[in-house]
Design an enzyme around this catalytic site. Sequence first.
Site, PDB file in Angstrom:
ATOM      1  N   GLU A 253     -15.190  34.047  33.698  1.00 32.70           N
ATOM      2  CA  GLU A 253     -15.030  35.357  33.048  1.00 32.70           C
ATOM      3  C   GLU A 253     -13.907  35.208  32.039  1.00 32.70           C
ATOM      4  O   GLU A 253     -12.757  34.998  32.412  1.00 32.70           O
ATOM      5  CB  GLU A 253     -14.720  36.425  34.109  1.00 32.70           C
ATOM      6  N   CYS A 287      -9.002  42.155  29.424  1.00 35.66           N
ATOM      7  CA  CYS A 287     -10.048  41.465  28.648  1.00 35.66           C
ATOM      8  C   CYS A 287     -11.053  42.444  28.052  1.00 35.66           C
ATOM      9  O   CYS A 287     -11.787  42.104  27.128  1.00 35.66           O
ATOM     10  CB  CYS A 287     -10.760  40.440  29.517  1.00 35.66           C
ATOM     11  N   GLU A 391      -8.901  36.990  20.012  1.00 32.56           N
ATOM     12  CA  GLU A 391      -8.366  37.878  21.046  1.00 32.56           C
ATOM     13  C   GLU A 391      -6.838  37.882  20.952  1.00 32.56           C
ATOM     14  O   GLU A 391      -6.204  36.838  21.073  1.00 32.56           O
ATOM     15  CB  GLU A 391      -8.806  37.415  22.434  1.00 32.56           C
TER      16      GLU A 391
END
Length: 487
Positions: A253, A287, A391
């Site tokens: 993940e 996230c 990110e």
Amino acid sequence: MADSKALLVLENFIGGKFVPCSSYIDSYNPSTGDVYCRVPDSGKEEVEAAVKAAQAAFPIWSSKSPLERSQILNKLADLIEHDLEAFAQAESKDQGKTIMFARTVDIPRAVYNFRFFASSILHHTTECTEMATVGCVHYTSRIPVGVAGLISPWNLPLYLLTWKIAPAIACGNTVVAKPSEMTSVTAWMMCRLLEKAGVPHGVVNVVFGTGAKAGEALVCHPDVPLISFTGSTLTAQRIMEKSAPHCKRLSLELGGKNPAIIFDDADLTQCIPVTLRSSFANQGEICLCTSRIFVQRGIYSEFLKRFVAEAKKWKVGNPSDPTVDVGALISKEHIEKVRSYVKKAQAEGARVLCGEGVDSLALPTGNQKGYFMLPTVITEVKDESCCMQEEIFGPVTCVVAFDTEEEVIKRANSVKYGLGATVWSSNVGRVHRVAQRLQSGLVWTNCWLVRDLNLPFGGMKASGVGREGAKDSYEFFTEVKTITIKH
């Protein structure tokens, strides 16, 4: 450095006992910048001992009925819940998140993870088919895999560690877990409750340390057939390389660069407060945070004005203050990285409307050396900018305008990630249409982070491999076999 006598010193938990380590790493309190804890710097030797303990415990644990395992998970959930305030205080101090977030999100969810899988493990069914013409019956059976290697991140420490431990042990596996070396305290606190909950020695082993040493030793161990990892895409690539020779089963993940798409028929009275949360909750260190906000041109100016005005109201400061909205970022290195993105955006000609470098931040005396940053809103940024592609994982979001549905779908999908997305519109047909076409594992419409743990969680593209949830985690943490009986 702080006086070593006053520091909390953690120990590995192997085979039901706390075991000291030969070397330690300093762990910092992000809100003060001071060392407050020492974490074992484990390596191959410690991982080897933990795997041996997990292997030794596997026959007894895997032979217990789902109901017996379920009762133990529920007991552990009760014990964590009983100490909820102590866990919340520790999580806030260790990670930098606000006490309110730890109290209302992290620790309650950790408790719920155990309760959820304690329940779901009782309700799975297997398949059966009959071939009457040849006198055969086929059925499937699911068995635990063995020793599970679990590696969890620093942003939601106990929340995401228990999201892995709960299904792994519910299915009858034993585990070796490695939390982030930056946020290890609540995992250590949980270990202190395992015996009281009735978890047999060796079922849950926790080895503290860095990814490069402890994590790598766990990933490379030939007797750990599966790895569940939450963290960066870069680390996941290394895990895939290192586990390839052993053909390990992987659940990864990873990161996200999540779009919020706001159409001109959105209800801004709901949309703005939720989009502030989806951008800045937990300091933007989730996230699933929306770091690219696409607003339809007709409402762009109004949205921006209202969004920036509300963002400026978010209070940044001491995480232990219950009135604070934004705590400290995890580390000095991380806040420098986040700030560097804002500088890059400015160098490219983007405008920073509030936050970093624009507004001043007044901090309490004891927090002057902490890693704090104001919620930051950037506009006039190009889609190809690193701020729109990479990110950032901090309290930074970019707001840009769009004209058509077709255009925004294309732009939303133009990144390497595909984890989450939010769509804001009152047009039911549109939200279904857009949700279908977004390359995201999760799409929220007119809300954010509303989760049903029964359903799959995970991302597309560089956001991960596999899914987690009631059925998906059960399938990941068990081996299926098909048995044929001729009668």
